[in-house]
Design a protein around this motif. Sequence first.
Motif, PDB file in Angstrom:
ATOM      1  N   PRO A  22       5.776  -2.917 -10.284  1.00  0.00           N
ATOM      2  CA  PRO A  22       5.139  -4.048  -9.613  1.00  0.00           C
ATOM      3  C   PRO A  22       3.826  -3.666  -8.926  1.00  0.00           C
ATOM      4  O   PRO A  22       3.692  -2.558  -8.394  1.00  0.00           O
ATOM      5  N   LEU A  23       2.876  -4.581  -8.956  1.00  0.00           N
ATOM      6  CA  LEU A  23       1.624  -4.415  -8.218  1.00  0.00           C
ATOM      7  C   LEU A  23       1.861  -4.622  -6.724  1.00  0.00           C
ATOM      8  O   LEU A  23       1.164  -4.059  -5.894  1.00  0.00           O
ATOM      9  N   LEU A  24       2.848  -5.452  -6.409  1.00  0.00           N
ATOM     10  CA  LEU A  24       3.183  -5.755  -5.015  1.00  0.00           C
ATOM     11  C   LEU A  24       4.649  -6.149  -4.944  1.00  0.00           C
ATOM     12  O   LEU A  24       5.122  -6.918  -5.785  1.00  0.00           O
ATOM     13  N   THR A  25       5.350  -5.616  -3.968  1.00  0.00           N
ATOM     14  CA  THR A  25       6.724  -6.007  -3.668  1.00  0.00           C
ATOM     15  C   THR A  25       6.802  -6.281  -2.183  1.00  0.00           C
ATOM     16  O   THR A  25       6.340  -5.480  -1.379  1.00  0.00           O
ATOM     17  N   GLN A  26       7.391  -7.413  -1.821  1.00  0.00           N
ATOM     18  CA  GLN A  26       7.505  -7.798  -0.421  1.00  0.00           C
ATOM     19  C   GLN A  26       8.898  -8.373  -0.194  1.00  0.00           C
ATOM     20  O   GLN A  26       9.396  -9.136  -1.025  1.00  0.00           O
ATOM     21  N   THR A  27       9.515  -8.009   0.915  1.00  0.00           N
ATOM     22  CA  THR A  27      10.794  -8.584   1.302  1.00  0.00           C
ATOM     23  C   THR A  27      10.541  -9.495   2.490  1.00  0.00           C
ATOM     24  O   THR A  27       9.882  -9.097   3.447  1.00  0.00           O
ATOM     25  N   ILE A  28      11.063 -10.703   2.394  1.00  0.00           N
ATOM     26  CA  ILE A  28      10.802 -11.700   3.429  1.00  0.00           C
ATOM     27  C   ILE A  28      12.075 -12.443   3.797  1.00  0.00           C
ATOM     28  O   ILE A  28      13.074 -12.390   3.076  1.00  0.00           O
ATOM     29  N   ASN A  29      12.000 -13.164   4.895  1.00  0.00           N
ATOM     30  CA  ASN A  29      13.077 -14.049   5.311  1.00  0.00           C
ATOM     31  C   ASN A  29      12.858 -15.396   4.613  1.00  0.00           C
ATOM     32  O   ASN A  29      11.865 -16.064   4.877  1.00  0.00           O
ATOM     33  N   PRO A  30      13.767 -15.798   3.724  1.00  0.00           N
ATOM     34  CA  PRO A  30      13.565 -17.055   2.990  1.00  0.00           C
ATOM     35  C   PRO A  30      13.630 -18.300   3.863  1.00  0.00           C
ATOM     36  O   PRO A  30      13.181 -19.361   3.462  1.00  0.00           O
ATOM     37  N   MET A  31      14.145 -18.161   5.053  1.00  0.00           N
ATOM     38  CA  MET A  31      14.251 -19.315   5.943  1.00  0.00           C
ATOM     39  C   MET A  31      12.855 -19.812   6.367  1.00  0.00           C
ATOM     40  O   MET A  31      12.696 -20.944   6.787  1.00  0.00           O
ATOM     41  N   ALA A  32      11.857 -18.943   6.239  1.00  0.00           N
ATOM     42  CA  ALA A  32      10.512 -19.294   6.679  1.00  0.00           C
ATOM     43  C   ALA A  32       9.747 -20.131   5.650  1.00  0.00           C
ATOM     44  O   ALA A  32       8.660 -20.602   5.945  1.00  0.00           O
ATOM     45  N   ALA A  33      10.299 -20.299   4.474  1.00  0.00           N
ATOM     46  CA  ALA A  33       9.581 -21.041   3.429  1.00  0.00           C
ATOM     47  C   ALA A  33      10.520 -22.024   2.751  1.00  0.00           C
ATOM     48  O   ALA A  33      11.702 -21.765   2.589  1.00  0.00           O
ATOM     49  N   LYS A  34       9.954 -23.128   2.307  1.00  0.00           N
ATOM     50  CA  LYS A  34      10.790 -24.154   1.695  1.00  0.00           C
ATOM     51  C   LYS A  34      10.829 -24.091   0.177  1.00  0.00           C
ATOM     52  O   LYS A  34      11.716 -24.635  -0.443  1.00  0.00           O
ATOM     53  N   ASN A  35       9.825 -23.397  -0.432  1.00  0.00           N
ATOM     54  CA  ASN A  35       9.809 -23.343  -1.897  1.00  0.00           C
ATOM     55  C   ASN A  35       9.081 -22.080  -2.378  1.00  0.00           C
ATOM     56  O   ASN A  35       8.469 -21.369  -1.581  1.00  0.00           O
ATOM     57  N   VAL A  36       9.135 -21.824  -3.669  1.00  0.00           N
ATOM     58  CA  VAL A  36       8.513 -20.636  -4.265  1.00  0.00           C
ATOM     59  C   VAL A  36       7.003 -20.633  -4.025  1.00  0.00           C
ATOM     60  O   VAL A  36       6.412 -19.586  -3.748  1.00  0.00           O
ATOM     61  N   GLY A  37       6.372 -21.777  -4.109  1.00  0.00           N
ATOM     62  CA  GLY A  37       4.931 -21.857  -3.919  1.00  0.00           C
ATOM     63  C   GLY A  37       4.482 -21.405  -2.545  1.00  0.00           C
ATOM     64  O   GLY A  37       3.507 -20.660  -2.405  1.00  0.00           O
ATOM     65  N   VAL A  38       5.184 -21.827  -1.514  1.00  0.00           N
ATOM     66  CA  VAL A  38       4.848 -21.435  -0.142  1.00  0.00           C
ATOM     67  C   VAL A  38       4.992 -19.918   0.014  1.00  0.00           C
ATOM     68  O   VAL A  38       4.108 -19.260   0.569  1.00  0.00           O
ATOM     69  N   VAL A  39       6.083 -19.356  -0.479  1.00  0.00           N
ATOM     70  CA  VAL A  39       6.311 -17.910  -0.402  1.00  0.00           C
ATOM     71  C   VAL A  39       5.214 -17.159  -1.154  1.00  0.00           C
ATOM     72  O   VAL A  39       4.682 -16.157  -0.672  1.00  0.00           O
ATOM     73  N   THR A  40       4.855 -17.641  -2.318  1.00  0.00           N
ATOM     74  CA  THR A  40       3.850 -16.985  -3.153  1.00  0.00           C
ATOM     75  C   THR A  40       2.500 -16.929  -2.471  1.00  0.00           C
ATOM     76  O   THR A  40       1.900 -15.854  -2.327  1.00  0.00           O
ATOM     77  N   ILE A  41       1.993 -18.072  -2.041  1.00  0.00           N
ATOM     78  CA  ILE A  41       0.665 -18.131  -1.433  1.00  0.00           C
ATOM     79  C   ILE A  41       0.638 -17.348  -0.121  1.00  0.00           C
ATOM     80  O   ILE A  41      -0.308 -16.600   0.142  1.00  0.00           O
ATOM     81  N   SER A  42       1.663 -17.470   0.704  1.00  0.00           N
ATOM     82  CA  SER A  42       1.662 -16.736   1.973  1.00  0.00           C
ATOM     83  C   SER A  42       1.721 -15.230   1.737  1.00  0.00           C
ATOM     84  O   SER A  42       1.070 -14.465   2.456  1.00  0.00           O
ATOM     85  N   THR A  43       2.449 -14.788   0.713  1.00  0.00           N
ATOM     86  CA  THR A  43       2.520 -13.350   0.401  1.00  0.00           C
ATOM     87  C   THR A  43       1.169 -12.834  -0.082  1.00  0.00           C
ATOM     88  O   THR A  43       0.713 -11.770   0.362  1.00  0.00           O
ATOM     89  N   LEU A  44       0.522 -13.552  -0.971  1.00  0.00           N
ATOM     90  CA  LEU A  44      -0.789 -13.140  -1.463  1.00  0.00           C
ATOM     91  C   LEU A  44      -1.813 -13.095  -0.322  1.00  0.00           C
ATOM     92  O   LEU A  44      -2.569 -12.125  -0.194  1.00  0.00           O
ATOM     93  N   GLU A  45      -1.817 -14.120   0.510  1.00  0.00           N
ATOM     94  CA  GLU A  45      -2.781 -14.161   1.613  1.00  0.00           C
ATOM     95  C   GLU A  45      -2.505 -13.076   2.650  1.00  0.00           C
ATOM     96  O   GLU A  45      -3.432 -12.421   3.138  1.00  0.00           O
ATOM     97  N   LYS A  46      -1.251 -12.871   2.973  1.00  0.00           N
ATOM     98  CA  LYS A  46      -0.879 -11.837   3.949  1.00  0.00           C
ATOM     99  C   LYS A  46      -1.336 -10.453   3.484  1.00  0.00           C
ATOM    100  O   LYS A  46      -1.747  -9.626   4.290  1.00  0.00           O
ATOM    101  N   ASN A  47      -1.278 -10.217   2.191  1.00  0.00           N
ATOM    102  CA  ASN A  47      -1.643  -8.918   1.635  1.00  0.00           C
ATOM    103  C   ASN A  47      -3.091  -8.864   1.140  1.00  0.00           C
ATOM    104  O   ASN A  47      -3.496  -7.898   0.497  1.00  0.00           O
TER     105      ASN A  47
END
Length: 143
Positions: A22-47
């Motif tokens: 993987p180019l990037l691997t991140q472990t997160i709390n799924p409770m903070a996001a409602k869908n795959v799109g939110v998790v995806t964009i926040s992970t890319l922006e955070k990194n």
Amino acid sequence: MKLSILLPLLTIEFFGPCETSPLLTQTINPMAAKNVGVVTISTLEKNKIPYKGNESALSTAFETPVGMDALEVISDTEMRAYGWCYEVDGKIAEVFADKYKLNDSIKKITWFYGFAHYKNGEWISQCELTSKLKPEFLCGKSH
């Protein structure tokens, strides 16, 4: 005595066109996001990963080709179109990322640079792993 509450964790990974790691691997709390799109964009922006797209879909990330640069013409009747696909817990998702709702049972989101194969007037596959093919125009001759 300390009480600890175990929260379910969700892993999100991104695989490029040529790498099997993987180019990037991140472990997160799924409770903070409602869908795959939110998790995806926040992970890319955070990194601070360069991308184009939105919570529905990715056009490009990690500086991958997009548009005409992401097409491979093989012959007059065959081509491959490259782009980002995702799967949830090992299964290809058939909806836009913002429509895939998260729940506590989901463990892993995997984004990968894949391709759809067009031959003799029909699309014969979609979201195949580009890293298995390693096309020269994306990966160079060394792969």
